[in-house]
Every structure is written in C-alpha cells, then in structure tokens.
Design an enzyme around this catalytic site. Structure first.
Site, PDB file in Angstrom:
ATOM      1  N   SER A  18     -90.744   1.186  32.497  1.00  0.00           N
ATOM      2  CA  SER A  18     -89.443   1.823  32.326  1.00  0.00           C
ATOM      3  C   SER A  18     -89.332   2.368  30.905  1.00  0.00           C
ATOM      4  O   SER A  18     -90.183   2.115  30.052  1.00  0.00           O
ATOM      5  CB  SER A  18     -88.295   0.826  32.594  1.00  0.00           C
ATOM      6  N   GLY A  19     -88.265   3.120  30.675  1.00  0.00           N
ATOM      7  CA  GLY A  19     -87.913   3.548  29.331  1.00  0.00           C
ATOM      8  C   GLY A  19     -88.977   4.339  28.613  1.00  0.00           C
ATOM      9  O   GLY A  19     -89.651   5.210  29.184  1.00  0.00           O
ATOM     10  N   TYR A 163     -84.936  -9.771  15.680  1.00  0.00           N
ATOM     11  CA  TYR A 163     -85.530  -8.516  16.127  1.00  0.00           C
ATOM     12  C   TYR A 163     -86.063  -7.724  14.929  1.00  0.00           C
ATOM     13  O   TYR A 163     -87.188  -7.203  14.956  1.00  0.00           O
ATOM     14  CB  TYR A 163     -84.505  -7.683  16.894  1.00  0.00           C
TER      15      TYR A 163
END
Length: 278
Positions: A18-19, A163
């Site tokens: 995806s993406g 992150y």
C-alpha cells in the site's frame, strides 16, 4: 528525465502492499523491473504483485523469524538482486512489544530492515546492488539514547518522539552500511519522501487533527512521495557519496547533529546486531 530502462533488474520493496511502497512498485515495474513485493497483508500483497507482474512475499516484521524466512525465500528465488528498498515501518501511537519481546516501533522501523539487509548482504554485495531506506525529516527531532534503544525510560508522546528517533537510526544505519561496504560496489542511501497522504499514522490524534484543519490538503500523494525511491532505485550514478541522506530529490538534507557521527553509527550497528542475534 528520460525514465531508465530497468528490464532485467530485480528490486525488492518492503511495505509494498500500500501507499508509497505500492506506488514505487508500480512506477518501477512500468520501467521494466521485476518487483519482489513484500507486505504484511496477504490479500493486498498478492494484489499489488499481480498488478505489477511481480512476486508476492508475505512477512510480518513483528516477528524476526518471519524476516529470516523472508530472506531465505528471496535468496532461494533470486540469484540476482539489484536493489533493496527498506520501506516498511511507520508511526505507532501506542507502546507495544513485538513477538520477540522487543519494542515494536524499534523492530518494525529499524531492527527488521537491519536484519533483512544483513541476511541479504552477501547477495547484494555480489551484485553491486543498491540499498535504499525510507527515513524522515522527523529525524531532526530525535532523542537517541544508545543505553535505552527500546524507549523504556522516556516519555512516549504519542509515539512521535520514538518515530523521530528510529528514523535517525535509519540514517545512521545507512551511513554505517556505506562505510562497511565502501570498497565493494554496493551503494546505500536514505531519503525523506515528504509528508505523504497514506494510511501512515492513521491512529495518531495529531495526524487526524492536522488533516482536519487542513481539510485534507496536508501532504502529497503517494506517487509524489515515491519519487525519491524510484529515482534512487533507477539511476545508475547517483552523483552523491554512498551513505547520503536525501530530502526528497535533494541530497544532504538537514539532519540531527548525530546523523553524521560515525562512532554513534558504529555503536548503533553493534547493538542492533546483538538485539537481532547476528
């Protein structure tokens, strides 16, 4: 630029179901490359592989055993690998432990691609391949503590601080990989794709708020975000030294002060190797 003809080349892309990864797989396949489509979701992974005429490989980076099995499958199928794109990963807004008992964000974004790259490294070196890792401009806000890689003693802050930190670790990993393979012909690069509108961080309240106030205009398309990956996987001569971090298509993007610290990169490599059993 005239698109590079990639017929005869094999490119492995993780997070390709995806993406950004899916967009890169489509673009590179259109140039003639054979794509090894790696994803966690079996249905989507098979669908993308069918779309690009590639081969599906299902693996969940929550398990290092699945990463090892993935590496074995890739080595058994491909005598030649021209590029490895470490694209899987993302923001986790809640703390969690992987199947291996390690911090999930650290494992998904850094340790799993670190292990996969090392397991494929002899084949990659043999083929003078290119390793490309998806990083982020967020690395500038990292809080790297080599004595607390698993973020046990630090505030979570919705996952954003970790992150940022694992994306700094991505840049350091690529820098150290470049140093260790300097005379082999292998090249390695990391890049920031831009703020891409994908499923990334969908459970983050901060992201949802940003998209609400911007009426969905915050960010670029997956195809635009994939452009640096496609470029780095396609071009024969990058024009920048192996180990360079790109901000989009521009080399030498702004980074955290530790991103150029070779001693930190070497220590991170050794600690990562110990965590994954190398």
């Amino acid at each position: 630029m005239t698109p590079t003809d990639l017929h005869g080349r094999t490119i492995v892309i993780t997070g390709a179901s995806s993406g950004l990864g899916r967009a890169a797989a489509i673009a590179l396949a259109e140039r003639g490359a054979h794509i090894a489509v790696v994803g966690r979701n079996s249905e989507r992974t098979h669908a993308v592989a069918a779309r690009v005429g590639g081969a599906p490989f299902v693996a969940d980076f929550d398990s290092l055993d699945e990463v090892r099995a993935l590496a074995s499958s890739l080595l058994a199928r491909y005598p030649r690998i021209d590029a490895l794109a470490n694209n899987a990963g993302g923001l986790l807004s809640r703390r969690g432990r992987s199947a291996d008992g390690l911090d999930q964000a650290l494992q998904h974004n850094h340790l799993a691609p670190f292990l996969l790259t090392n397991l494929l490294l002899p084949r990659l070196v043999e083929n003078r391949a290119r390793v490309i890792s998806t990083a982020s401009v967020a690395n500038r806000f990292a809080h790297l503590d080599l004595n607390d890689l698993q973020f046990v003693r630090r505030a979570w802050l919705g996952g954003w601080q970790e992150y940022a930190t694992v994306k700094l670790e991505t840049i350091l990993f690529i820098r150290e990989l470049a140093r260790r393979t300097a005379e082999t012909g292998l090249t390695a690069y990391s890049f920031h794709p831009g703020y891409v509108i994908t499923s990334f961080g969908n459970d983050s309240a901060f992201k949802r708020f940003g998209e609400f106030v911007s009426r969905g205009s915050l960010g670029i398309s997956a195809e635009q975000g994939a452009a640096p990956l496609v470029h780095l996987a396609s071009i024969d001569e990058v024009g920048s030294p192996s180990g360079t971090y790109f901000d989009g298509l521009a080399p030498n993007g702004r980074t955290h002060r530790l991103a150029s610290d070779d001693a930190v990169a070497a220590r991170l490599w050794e600690q990562s190797a110990a965590l994954v059993g190398l």
